[in-house]
Motif scaffolding. Structure first.
Motif, PDB file in Angstrom:
ATOM      1  N   GLY A  84       0.822  -1.203   0.000  1.00 24.63           N
ATOM      2  CA  GLY A  84       0.000   0.000   0.000  1.00 24.63           C
ATOM      3  C   GLY A  84       0.853   1.249   0.000  1.00 24.63           C
ATOM      4  N   THR A  85       0.216   2.376  -0.188  1.00 25.76           N
ATOM      5  CA  THR A  85       0.907   3.664  -0.183  1.00 25.76           C
ATOM      6  C   THR A  85       0.091   4.695   0.574  1.00 25.76           C
ATOM      7  N   VAL A  86       0.782   5.591   1.257  1.00 18.96           N
ATOM      8  CA  VAL A  86       0.128   6.693   1.951  1.00 18.96           C
ATOM      9  C   VAL A  86      -0.015   7.916   1.039  1.00 18.96           C
ATOM     10  N   GLN A  87       0.686   7.909  -0.074  1.00 16.50           N
ATOM     11  CA  GLN A  87       0.627   9.034  -1.011  1.00 16.50           C
ATOM     12  C   GLN A  87      -0.631   8.957  -1.878  1.00 16.50           C
ATOM     13  N   PRO A  88      -1.151  10.068  -2.368  1.00 21.61           N
ATOM     14  CA  PRO A  88      -0.687  11.448  -2.182  1.00 21.61           C
ATOM     15  C   PRO A  88      -1.187  12.041  -0.866  1.00 21.61           C
ATOM     16  N   VAL A  89      -0.361  12.847  -0.254  1.00 25.78           N
ATOM     17  CA  VAL A  89      -0.703  13.524   0.990  1.00 25.78           C
ATOM     18  C   VAL A  89      -1.024  14.983   0.666  1.00 25.78           C
ATOM     19  N   GLY A  90      -2.144  15.465   1.199  1.00 20.90           N
ATOM     20  CA  GLY A  90      -2.520  16.859   0.971  1.00 20.90           C
ATOM     21  C   GLY A  90      -4.003  16.983   0.731  1.00 20.90           C
ATOM     22  N   ALA A  99      -1.673  10.535  -9.316  1.00 20.35           N
ATOM     23  CA  ALA A  99      -1.305  10.020  -7.994  1.00 20.35           C
ATOM     24  C   ALA A  99      -2.494   9.379  -7.303  1.00 20.35           C
ATOM     25  N   VAL A 100      -3.668   9.977  -7.460  1.00 19.85           N
ATOM     26  CA  VAL A 100      -4.876   9.397  -6.865  1.00 19.85           C
ATOM     27  C   VAL A 100      -5.173   8.043  -7.503  1.00 19.85           C
ATOM     28  N   ALA A 101      -5.098   7.970  -8.820  1.00 22.25           N
ATOM     29  CA  ALA A 101      -5.380   6.712  -9.519  1.00 22.25           C
ATOM     30  C   ALA A 101      -4.393   5.625  -9.109  1.00 22.25           C
ATOM     31  N   GLN A 102      -3.126   5.977  -8.963  1.00 29.04           N
ATOM     32  CA  GLN A 102      -2.119   4.996  -8.571  1.00 29.04           C
ATOM     33  C   GLN A 102      -2.394   4.463  -7.165  1.00 29.04           C
ATOM     34  N   VAL A 104      -5.326   4.362  -5.569  1.00 29.08           N
ATOM     35  CA  VAL A 104      -6.531   3.526  -5.568  1.00 29.08           C
ATOM     36  C   VAL A 104      -6.230   2.160  -6.190  1.00 29.08           C
ATOM     37  N   SER A 105      -5.404   2.158  -7.227  1.00 20.99           N
ATOM     38  CA  SER A 105      -5.042   0.886  -7.859  1.00 20.99           C
ATOM     39  C   SER A 105      -4.278  -0.014  -6.901  1.00 20.99           C
ATOM     40  N   LEU A 106      -3.304   0.556  -6.207  1.00 23.77           N
ATOM     41  CA  LEU A 106      -2.471  -0.240  -5.297  1.00 23.77           C
ATOM     42  C   LEU A 106      -3.214  -0.615  -4.024  1.00 23.77           C
ATOM     43  N   ASN A 107      -3.905   0.353  -3.433  1.00 19.62           N
ATOM     44  CA  ASN A 107      -4.522   0.141  -2.118  1.00 19.62           C
ATOM     45  C   ASN A 107      -5.860  -0.590  -2.170  1.00 19.62           C
TER      46      ASN A 107
END
Length: 244
Positions: A84-90, A99-102, A104-107
């Motif tokens: 999983g990833t915590v990015q994007p932050v903000g 970044a949002v699509a990536q 959602v795809s991973l997480n």
């Protein structure tokens, strides 16, 4: 029994894989890169270099038959969706669509795709267990973490809905593991406070020695995963459960 673990190149995923292998459970690790630390287990540990944030790449890998080949008529199979990833932050307006699509795809997409594939790839299994590594952020909102919170909450609700399906021989749980001393925590502490106002809280956890080492968390997580209590609740917190 065999296990598939995602995100095994480092951190909690690597620790989970090592814990399972040390208990004699063969592991297939899925991550962007192979982990040299797992090669000491020889043939008991297979690794596939796979970008789980790329749905096309994951779809292609699932179609290859490698997953079914690894599970090979075993009657007990485990899937630990850890990557999983915590990015994007903000806040909204600062994240960027890619970044949002990536994230959602991973997480979200990858864990759901793998969960679905597990059932078709293990027709002989009478004991299937799926563990989504969730987060307290799935259940508590943080400014700057709207994507991370939403994707982890999606795993929680996926587990709840799958449990409602009541499929024979399937147990599932979306499990928050607590705050672990991993690279993700380094990213959190390095966040711009203007984009993530809660940064000081996580800095204090590190200063106060409150972060759990990955190996310690992995041992508790595997204990719970293999216990009779696993799956009694679709959503749980590792700090509040104990193996039966």
């Amino acid at each position: 029994m065999k296990a598939i673990v995602t995100g095994t190149s480092r951190g909690l995923g690597a620790a989970i894989a090592i814990t399972l292998l040390e208990r004699g459970i063969p592991v297939l690790g899925l991550a962007r890169q192979h982990n040299p630390a797992l090669t000491r287990f020889g043939a008991a540990c297979a690794q596939a270099a796979l970008d789980l944030s790329n749905p096309d790449a994951l779809t292609h890998w699932l179609a290859s038959g490698d997953m079914a080949g690894f599970l090979a008529d075993d009657d007990a199979v485990l899937l630990i969706n850890n990557a999983g990833t915590v990015q994007p932050v903000g806040p909204l307006g600062t994240q960027g669509g890619a970044a949002v699509a990536q994230a959602v795809s991973l997480n979200v997409a990858a864990p759901l795709m793998l969960a679905d594939a597990l059932l078709t790839a293990s027709p002989a299994a009478t004991d299937r267990r799926i563990l989504h590594v969730s987060s307290g952020a799935a259940r508590n909102a943080y400014a700057g973490w709207n994507v991370y919170c939403a994707t982890k909450a999606a795993l929680d609700h996926h587990a709840r809905a799958v449990r409602e399906d009541a499929l024979p021989g399937l147990r599932i749980c979306s499990l928050a593991p607590g705050v672990i001393d991993t690279d993700m925590q380094v990213q959190v502490r390095n966040s711009d406070e203007a984009r993530f106002p809660a940064r000081e809280r996580f800095e204090a956890l590190k200063r106060d020695g409150a972060l759990v080492p990955p190996a310690v968390c992995a041992a508790r997580l595997v204990d719970y995963l293999l216990s009779g209590a696993f799956g009694n609740s679709a959503v749980a917190d590792l700090r509040e459960v104990a193996p039966a």
